[in-house]
Design a protein around this motif. Structure first.
Motif, short mmCIF file in Angstrom:
data_model
loop_
_atom_site.label_atom_id
_atom_site.label_comp_id
_atom_site.label_asym_id
_atom_site.label_seq_id
_atom_site.Cartn_x
_atom_site.Cartn_y
_atom_site.Cartn_z
N UNK A 156 34.70 85.27 73.52
CA UNK A 156 35.77 85.62 72.59
C UNK A 156 37.08 85.81 73.35
N UNK A 157 37.01 86.42 74.52
CA UNK A 157 38.22 86.60 75.32
C UNK A 157 38.88 85.27 75.65
N UNK A 180 44.94 86.58 62.41
CA UNK A 180 44.50 85.66 63.45
C UNK A 180 43.09 85.99 63.93
N UNK A 181 42.81 87.26 64.12
CA UNK A 181 41.52 87.70 64.64
C UNK A 181 40.40 87.48 63.62
N UNK A 182 40.66 87.76 62.36
CA UNK A 182 39.62 87.68 61.33
C UNK A 182 39.03 86.27 61.24
N UNK A 183 39.87 85.27 61.18
CA UNK A 183 39.38 83.90 61.05
C UNK A 183 38.58 83.43 62.25
N UNK A 222 42.65 81.32 60.36
CA UNK A 222 43.04 81.07 61.75
C UNK A 222 42.09 80.11 62.47
N UNK A 223 40.86 79.99 61.97
CA UNK A 223 39.96 78.98 62.56
C UNK A 223 40.54 77.58 62.31
N UNK A 281 33.09 82.19 64.52
CA UNK A 281 32.77 82.08 65.95
C UNK A 281 31.75 80.97 66.23
N UNK A 282 30.72 80.85 65.41
CA UNK A 282 29.71 79.80 65.61
C UNK A 282 30.33 78.41 65.53
#
Length: 213
Positions: free
Chosen positions: A192-193, A171-174, A7-8, A179-180
């Motif tokens: 994140x929100x 979607x959330x996992x990727x 998802x990234x 995140x960095x």
């Protein structure tokens, strides 16, 4: 269409499309938390333009509060939300959830800070998509909204999911795993929100602009 493995990479692909340049920073067209809450319920099975008409009616009648919605005559509420469809059903559900919020949280602001997804899912007429929309956009909590656009877009990349939860998890996992990289992608520290808000918004806007893959 390019291939993606997580998802990234999907977020990166969508960000390259410059989709939200003229949209609010969190994408949702309204920044009033209570109107977002109501809009998340009213938008079920209808277009957002119809919801905006209903919200304007509620605004003009001074019905944008828990107490006023509980006390208003049901016929007045039904007439106000008629543009959103399923007016009888939605009016009863709105009144009931407003009563439950007061009983369990007392104030809407406390509700936004302390409500859980499980509490929302226990309310009549609140399914996963509506619950996550309220959690993400009204309560500013870290929940990714999944909708029909999400499933359709990912099917174009060859992905099929058996449930809402499975698609949401993908979607959330990727996003969490990268995140960095996402902060570097945006060029600043982003919550994140807000990532979830903008990611969902990009998916919706892309699919509206590209209805046929």
């Amino acid at each position: 269409m390019n291939s993606i493995s997580n998802s990234y990479e999907l977020l990166k692909f969508l960000k390259e499309q410059n989709l939200l340049e003229d949209e609010p920073i969190n994408w949702w067209p309204n920044d009033n938390d209570f109107e977002i809450f109501l809009g998340s319920i009213l938008t079920q099975n209808t277009k957002w333009t119809n919801v905006e008409k209903s919200l304007e009616n509620l605004r003009n009648l001074d019905l944008l509060s828990l107490e006023n919605l509980i006390e208003v005559d049901n016929e007045i509420l039904i007439n106000a939300i008629t543009p959103s469809g399923f007016k009888n059903q939605k009016s009863l559900r709105i009144k009931q959830i407003c009563k439950n919020i007061i009983e369990d949280f007392e104030y809407f602001e406390i509700f936004c800070k302390n409500v859980s997804r499980q509490w929302l899912l226990a309310q009549k007429g609140i399914g996963p998509e509506t619950a996550d929309a309220i959690m993400c956009y009204a309560c500013k909590q870290d929940y990714m909204v999944v909708d029909k656009y999400s499933a359709k877009l990912l099917s174009r990349f060859g992905y099929e999911f058996e449930s809402y939860e499975e698609l949401q998890e993908w979607l959330v996992y990727g996003i969490n795993e990268n995140y960095d990289k996402i902060s570097k992608l945006y060029g600043y520290e982003i919550s994140l929100n807000r990532i979830y808000c903008r990611f969902h918004g990009k998916i919706v806007e892309y699919m509206k602009q590209n209805p046929k893959g």
